[in-house]
Design an enzyme around this catalytic site. Structure first.
Site, PDB file in Angstrom:
ATOM      1  N   LYS A  45       1.154  -1.023   0.023  1.00  8.15           N
ATOM      2  CA  LYS A  45      -0.216   0.240  -0.308  1.00  8.15           C
ATOM      3  C   LYS A  45       0.856   1.155   0.144  1.00  8.15           C
ATOM      4  O   LYS A  45       0.477   2.739   0.542  1.00  8.15           O
ATOM      5  CB  LYS A  45      -0.688   0.286   1.291  1.00  8.15           C
ATOM      6  CG  LYS A  45      -1.198  -1.662   1.424  1.00  8.15           C
ATOM      7  CD  LYS A  45      -2.634  -1.575   0.260  1.00  8.15           C
ATOM      8  CE  LYS A  45      -3.579  -0.846  -0.799  1.00  8.15           C
ATOM      9  NZ  LYS A  45      -4.480  -1.395  -1.599  1.00  8.15           N
ATOM     10  N   HIS A 101       7.489  -7.565  -2.097  1.00 15.15           N
ATOM     11  CA  HIS A 101       7.300  -6.510  -0.494  1.00 15.15           C
ATOM     12  C   HIS A 101       8.314  -7.179   0.751  1.00 15.15           C
ATOM     13  O   HIS A 101       7.917  -6.989   1.601  1.00 15.15           O
ATOM     14  CB  HIS A 101       6.290  -7.086  -0.406  1.00 15.15           C
ATOM     15  CG  HIS A 101       4.887  -6.384  -1.386  1.00 15.15           C
ATOM     16  ND1 HIS A 101       5.263  -5.386  -1.581  1.00 15.15           N
ATOM     17  CD2 HIS A 101       3.739  -6.760  -1.397  1.00 15.15           C
ATOM     18  CE1 HIS A 101       4.159  -4.556  -2.384  1.00 15.15           C
ATOM     19  NE2 HIS A 101       3.228  -5.422  -1.907  1.00 15.15           N
ATOM     20  N   SER A 131      -4.852   2.864   4.724  1.00 16.24           N
ATOM     21  CA  SER A 131      -5.253   2.139   3.389  1.00 16.24           C
ATOM     22  C   SER A 131      -4.966   0.272   3.170  1.00 16.24           C
ATOM     23  O   SER A 131      -5.679  -0.251   2.819  1.00 16.24           O
ATOM     24  CB  SER A 131      -4.239   1.895   1.835  1.00 16.24           C
ATOM     25  OG  SER A 131      -3.884   1.857   0.645  1.00 16.24           O
TER      26      SER A 131
END
Length: 307
Positions: A45, A101, A131
Protein backbone atom coordinates in the site's frame (compact mmCIF):
# COMPACT_ATOMS: atom_id res chain seq x y z
CA UNK A 1 -4.88 -22.77 -4.58
CA UNK A 2 -7.23 -21.39 -1.94
CA UNK A 3 -5.65 -21.41 1.55
CA UNK A 4 -7.61 -18.25 2.42
CA UNK A 5 -7.24 -18.76 6.15
CA UNK A 6 -3.59 -19.85 6.06
CA UNK A 7 -0.78 -17.57 7.17
CA UNK A 8 2.82 -18.56 6.49
CA UNK A 9 5.50 -17.55 8.98
CA UNK A 10 8.81 -17.10 7.17
CA UNK A 11 11.88 -15.73 8.94
CA UNK A 12 9.58 -14.38 11.63
CA UNK A 13 7.36 -12.47 9.17
CA UNK A 14 3.73 -13.28 8.34
CA UNK A 15 2.72 -13.81 4.70
CA UNK A 16 -0.79 -14.67 3.43
CA UNK A 17 -0.84 -18.36 2.52
CA UNK A 18 -3.20 -17.80 -0.40
CA UNK A 19 -0.34 -16.13 -2.25
CA UNK A 20 2.79 -17.56 -0.63
CA UNK A 21 4.17 -20.94 0.36
CA UNK A 22 7.33 -21.82 2.22
CA UNK A 23 8.74 -23.09 -1.08
CA UNK A 24 7.87 -19.92 -3.03
CA UNK A 25 9.46 -17.77 -0.36
CA UNK A 26 12.61 -19.90 -0.27
CA UNK A 27 12.86 -19.84 -4.07
CA UNK A 28 12.55 -16.03 -4.08
CA UNK A 29 15.66 -15.69 -1.94
CA UNK A 30 17.70 -17.61 -4.54
CA UNK A 31 16.24 -16.06 -7.68
CA UNK A 32 18.90 -15.45 -10.35
CA UNK A 33 18.33 -11.81 -11.28
CA UNK A 34 19.52 -10.70 -14.68
CA UNK A 35 21.36 -7.41 -15.16
CA UNK A 36 18.51 -6.15 -17.36
CA UNK A 37 15.80 -6.84 -14.76
CA UNK A 38 13.82 -4.06 -13.10
CA UNK A 39 12.77 -4.77 -9.52
CA UNK A 40 10.03 -2.72 -7.83
CA UNK A 41 10.28 -3.09 -4.05
CA UNK A 42 7.89 -1.68 -1.48
CA UNK A 43 5.93 -2.25 1.69
CA UNK A 44 2.26 -2.95 0.80
CA UNK A 45 0.00 0.00 0.00
CA UNK A 46 2.91 2.34 -0.69
CA UNK A 47 2.27 2.96 -4.40
CA UNK A 48 3.36 -0.41 -5.78
CA UNK A 49 0.60 -0.67 -8.40
CA UNK A 50 1.24 2.90 -9.46
CA UNK A 51 4.93 2.23 -10.01
CA UNK A 52 4.17 -0.98 -11.92
CA UNK A 53 2.02 1.07 -14.27
CA UNK A 54 4.59 3.84 -14.53
CA UNK A 55 7.42 1.44 -15.41
CA UNK A 56 5.24 -0.36 -17.98
CA UNK A 57 4.37 2.91 -19.68
CA UNK A 58 7.95 4.22 -19.61
CA UNK A 59 9.26 0.95 -21.08
CA UNK A 60 6.68 1.32 -23.87
CA UNK A 61 7.37 5.02 -24.39
CA UNK A 62 3.91 6.09 -23.24
CA UNK A 63 1.99 3.56 -25.36
CA UNK A 64 -0.81 2.21 -23.11
CA UNK A 65 -1.53 -0.94 -25.16
CA UNK A 66 0.33 -3.35 -22.85
CA UNK A 67 -1.02 -1.79 -19.66
CA UNK A 68 -4.56 -1.99 -21.03
CA UNK A 69 -4.39 -5.57 -22.28
CA UNK A 70 -2.18 -7.49 -19.81
CA UNK A 71 -2.95 -7.63 -16.05
CA UNK A 72 -0.33 -5.93 -13.92
CA UNK A 73 0.36 -9.14 -11.99
CA UNK A 74 1.40 -10.73 -15.31
CA UNK A 75 3.42 -7.68 -16.45
CA UNK A 76 5.22 -7.28 -13.12
CA UNK A 77 4.68 -10.46 -11.08
CA UNK A 78 5.50 -10.73 -7.38
CA UNK A 79 8.77 -12.56 -6.85
CA UNK A 80 7.69 -14.33 -3.64
CA UNK A 81 4.23 -15.48 -4.74
CA UNK A 82 3.57 -19.08 -5.73
CA UNK A 83 2.62 -18.36 -9.35
CA UNK A 84 5.74 -16.29 -10.10
CA UNK A 85 7.85 -18.88 -11.93
CA UNK A 86 5.02 -19.93 -14.25
CA UNK A 87 4.09 -16.35 -15.13
CA UNK A 88 7.67 -15.30 -15.77
CA UNK A 89 8.30 -18.33 -17.98
CA UNK A 90 5.17 -17.61 -20.05
CA UNK A 91 5.97 -13.91 -20.48
CA UNK A 92 7.84 -12.47 -23.44
CA UNK A 93 7.90 -8.93 -22.03
CA UNK A 94 11.33 -7.28 -21.95
CA UNK A 95 12.89 -5.97 -19.91
CA UNK A 96 11.53 -8.20 -17.16
CA UNK A 97 9.75 -6.21 -14.45
CA UNK A 98 9.50 -7.96 -11.09
CA UNK A 99 7.74 -6.81 -7.92
CA UNK A 100 8.47 -7.66 -4.29
CA UNK A 101 7.31 -6.82 -0.77
CA UNK A 102 10.25 -8.68 0.77
CA UNK A 103 12.51 -6.80 3.19
CA UNK A 104 16.07 -6.11 2.11
CA UNK A 105 17.66 -8.42 4.68
CA UNK A 106 16.02 -11.38 2.92
CA UNK A 107 16.65 -10.32 -0.67
CA UNK A 108 19.88 -8.34 -0.48
CA UNK A 109 22.25 -11.28 -0.86
CA UNK A 110 20.82 -12.50 -4.16
CA UNK A 111 20.68 -8.94 -5.51
CA UNK A 112 24.40 -8.44 -4.87
CA UNK A 113 25.32 -10.69 -7.76
CA UNK A 114 23.31 -8.66 -10.27
CA UNK A 115 23.15 -5.16 -11.73
CA UNK A 116 19.36 -5.30 -11.85
CA UNK A 117 17.82 -1.86 -11.37
CA UNK A 118 15.83 -1.51 -8.14
CA UNK A 119 13.12 1.09 -7.56
CA UNK A 120 12.08 1.35 -3.93
CA UNK A 121 8.72 3.04 -3.29
CA UNK A 122 7.84 4.48 0.12
CA UNK A 123 4.86 6.41 1.48
CA UNK A 124 3.84 8.30 4.58
CA UNK A 125 3.28 5.44 7.06
CA UNK A 126 0.03 6.88 8.38
CA UNK A 127 -1.44 6.79 4.87
CA UNK A 128 0.01 3.28 4.41
CA UNK A 129 -1.69 2.20 7.63
CA UNK A 130 -5.11 3.56 6.64
CA UNK A 131 -4.92 2.07 3.14
CA UNK A 132 -3.78 -1.31 4.49
CA UNK A 133 -6.62 -1.26 7.04
CA UNK A 134 -9.24 -0.78 4.30
CA UNK A 135 -7.54 -3.40 2.12
CA UNK A 136 -7.84 -5.95 4.93
CA UNK A 137 -11.60 -5.42 4.87
CA UNK A 138 -11.95 -6.49 1.23
CA UNK A 139 -9.07 -8.99 0.82
CA UNK A 140 -10.38 -12.35 2.01
CA UNK A 141 -6.85 -13.79 2.08
CA UNK A 142 -5.91 -11.38 4.88
CA UNK A 143 -7.14 -11.66 8.49
CA UNK A 144 -10.01 -9.49 9.68
CA UNK A 145 -8.52 -6.10 10.61
CA UNK A 146 -10.46 -5.68 13.85
CA UNK A 147 -11.00 -2.15 15.07
CA UNK A 148 -8.85 0.67 13.76
CA UNK A 149 -7.11 1.16 17.14
CA UNK A 150 -6.28 -2.57 17.23
CA UNK A 151 -4.95 -2.45 13.67
CA UNK A 152 -2.90 0.66 14.44
CA UNK A 153 -1.25 -1.10 17.37
CA UNK A 154 -0.39 -4.15 15.26
CA UNK A 155 1.09 -1.88 12.58
CA UNK A 156 3.27 -0.13 15.14
CA UNK A 157 4.31 -3.47 16.64
CA UNK A 158 5.23 -4.84 13.20
CA UNK A 159 2.99 -7.90 13.57
CA UNK A 160 0.86 -7.42 10.45
CA UNK A 161 1.48 -9.36 7.23
CA UNK A 162 4.82 -8.43 5.60
CA UNK A 163 6.29 -7.34 8.91
CA UNK A 164 7.40 -3.96 10.20
CA UNK A 165 7.01 -0.89 7.98
CA UNK A 166 9.77 0.79 9.98
CA UNK A 167 12.30 -2.00 9.39
CA UNK A 168 11.29 -2.34 5.74
CA UNK A 169 11.87 1.33 4.96
CA UNK A 170 15.05 1.64 7.00
CA UNK A 171 16.63 -1.45 5.43
CA UNK A 172 15.90 -0.60 1.82
CA UNK A 173 16.63 3.14 2.01
CA UNK A 174 19.89 2.55 3.87
CA UNK A 175 21.15 0.95 0.65
CA UNK A 176 20.88 4.18 -1.33
CA UNK A 177 24.33 5.21 -0.11
CA UNK A 178 26.02 2.10 -1.53
CA UNK A 179 23.76 0.83 -4.33
CA UNK A 180 24.10 2.95 -7.48
CA UNK A 181 21.42 0.77 -9.08
CA UNK A 182 18.76 1.71 -6.50
CA UNK A 183 16.33 4.61 -6.90
CA UNK A 184 14.08 5.72 -4.03
CA UNK A 185 10.76 7.25 -5.08
CA UNK A 186 8.00 8.39 -2.73
CA UNK A 187 4.27 8.18 -3.21
CA UNK A 188 4.06 11.88 -2.42
CA UNK A 189 6.36 12.96 -5.26
CA UNK A 190 4.51 10.62 -7.63
CA UNK A 191 1.31 12.43 -6.68
CA UNK A 192 2.61 16.00 -6.59
CA UNK A 193 5.03 15.89 -9.52
CA UNK A 194 4.11 13.05 -11.90
CA UNK A 195 6.00 14.62 -14.83
CA UNK A 196 9.16 15.00 -12.79
CA UNK A 197 8.83 11.51 -11.32
CA UNK A 198 8.43 9.90 -14.73
CA UNK A 199 11.49 11.76 -15.98
CA UNK A 200 13.51 10.58 -12.94
CA UNK A 201 12.42 6.98 -13.40
CA UNK A 202 12.95 6.99 -17.16
CA UNK A 203 16.44 8.46 -16.71
CA UNK A 204 17.25 5.83 -14.08
CA UNK A 205 16.04 3.08 -16.43
CA UNK A 206 18.13 4.62 -19.24
CA UNK A 207 14.98 5.08 -21.29
CA UNK A 208 14.80 8.85 -21.94
CA UNK A 209 11.44 10.05 -23.23
CA UNK A 210 10.26 12.87 -25.47
CA UNK A 211 7.87 15.40 -23.91
CA UNK A 212 4.81 13.91 -25.61
CA UNK A 213 5.81 10.44 -24.37
CA UNK A 214 6.12 11.77 -20.82
CA UNK A 215 2.69 13.37 -21.16
CA UNK A 216 1.22 10.07 -22.33
CA UNK A 217 2.75 8.29 -19.36
CA UNK A 218 1.28 10.87 -16.99
CA UNK A 219 -2.14 10.56 -18.61
CA UNK A 220 -2.35 6.78 -18.53
CA UNK A 221 -0.96 6.30 -15.02
CA UNK A 222 -3.16 8.92 -13.41
CA UNK A 223 -5.29 7.63 -10.54
CA UNK A 224 -8.52 8.05 -12.53
CA UNK A 225 -7.06 6.15 -15.49
CA UNK A 226 -5.85 3.28 -13.29
CA UNK A 227 -9.14 3.15 -11.38
CA UNK A 228 -10.98 2.55 -14.69
CA UNK A 229 -8.41 0.07 -16.05
CA UNK A 230 -9.47 -3.55 -15.43
CA UNK A 231 -5.87 -4.65 -15.92
CA UNK A 232 -4.92 -2.62 -12.84
CA UNK A 233 -7.94 -2.22 -10.53
CA UNK A 234 -8.23 -5.93 -9.60
CA UNK A 235 -11.93 -6.12 -10.50
CA UNK A 236 -11.06 -9.24 -12.50
CA UNK A 237 -10.18 -11.05 -9.28
CA UNK A 238 -12.88 -13.43 -8.06
CA UNK A 239 -15.15 -12.15 -5.28
CA UNK A 240 -14.12 -14.95 -2.93
CA UNK A 241 -10.59 -13.53 -3.07
CA UNK A 242 -11.33 -9.78 -3.13
CA UNK A 243 -14.81 -8.69 -2.11
CA UNK A 244 -15.36 -5.44 -4.01
CA UNK A 245 -18.70 -4.95 -2.27
CA UNK A 246 -16.64 -4.11 0.83
CA UNK A 247 -14.39 -1.57 -0.86
CA UNK A 248 -12.34 -0.67 -3.90
CA UNK A 249 -8.73 -1.67 -4.46
CA UNK A 250 -8.15 1.75 -6.04
CA UNK A 251 -9.79 3.56 -3.13
CA UNK A 252 -8.80 7.26 -2.99
CA UNK A 253 -5.13 7.67 -3.84
CA UNK A 254 -5.01 10.81 -1.71
CA UNK A 255 -2.14 12.24 0.32
CA UNK A 256 -3.06 12.78 3.96
CA UNK A 257 -6.15 10.55 4.06
CA UNK A 258 -4.98 9.41 7.50
CA UNK A 259 -6.52 12.57 8.94
CA UNK A 260 -9.97 11.09 8.31
CA UNK A 261 -9.17 8.14 10.59
CA UNK A 262 -6.73 9.23 13.29
CA UNK A 263 -7.78 10.87 16.53
CA UNK A 264 -5.39 13.45 17.95
CA UNK A 265 -4.41 10.96 20.66
CA UNK A 266 -3.65 8.26 18.09
CA UNK A 267 -1.63 10.76 16.06
CA UNK A 268 0.48 11.72 19.06
CA UNK A 269 1.03 8.05 19.94
CA UNK A 270 2.04 7.27 16.36
CA UNK A 271 4.46 10.22 16.35
CA UNK A 272 6.17 9.02 19.52
CA UNK A 273 6.62 5.47 18.20
CA UNK A 274 7.78 6.79 14.83
CA UNK A 275 10.37 9.04 16.47
CA UNK A 276 11.71 6.16 18.52
CA UNK A 277 11.88 3.59 15.72
CA UNK A 278 13.22 5.89 13.00
CA UNK A 279 15.85 7.78 14.99
CA UNK A 280 18.70 6.00 13.18
CA UNK A 281 17.17 6.27 9.72
CA UNK A 282 19.25 8.05 7.07
CA UNK A 283 16.14 9.86 5.80
CA UNK A 284 14.74 13.13 7.01
CA UNK A 285 10.96 12.91 7.11
CA UNK A 286 9.58 16.29 6.11
CA UNK A 287 5.85 16.36 5.46
CA UNK A 288 5.09 20.05 5.18
CA UNK A 289 7.77 22.57 4.34
CA UNK A 290 5.60 25.47 5.52
CA UNK A 291 5.29 24.11 9.02
CA UNK A 292 8.21 21.91 10.00
CA UNK A 293 7.69 21.86 13.73
CA UNK A 294 4.77 19.82 15.03
CA UNK A 295 2.17 19.77 12.25
CA UNK A 296 1.25 16.79 10.12
CA UNK A 297 -0.08 18.40 6.98
CA UNK A 298 1.69 15.80 4.82
CA UNK A 299 2.33 17.35 1.44
CA UNK A 300 5.90 16.58 0.36
CA UNK A 301 7.97 13.42 0.12
CA UNK A 302 10.70 11.97 2.26
CA UNK A 303 14.01 13.61 1.53
CA UNK A 304 17.52 12.32 1.85
CA UNK A 305 19.53 14.12 4.46
CA UNK A 306 22.36 16.28 3.22
CA UNK A 307 25.73 14.52 3.74
Amino acid sequence: MSRMDVMEVFNGILFPGHLHTQDSLEIALKFPFQDTDILIASYPKSGTTWMQEMVTLISNRGDPHLSQTVPNWARAPWLEQHYFAAVLEASSITPRVITTHLPHHLLGLTLQSSKAKVIYVSRNPKDVLVSFYHFHKMANFLPEPGTFPEFLNRFLEGTLSYGSWFDHVKEWTSQTATMSNLLHITYEEMSLDPHGTIKRVSSFLQCPLMDDEVNNCVKHCSFSSMKDNKMVNYTQIAEEIMDHSKGSFMRKGKIGDWKNMFTEEQNQYFRSVFKSKMQNCILEFVWDEQDKEETDNEQIPLKNKEP
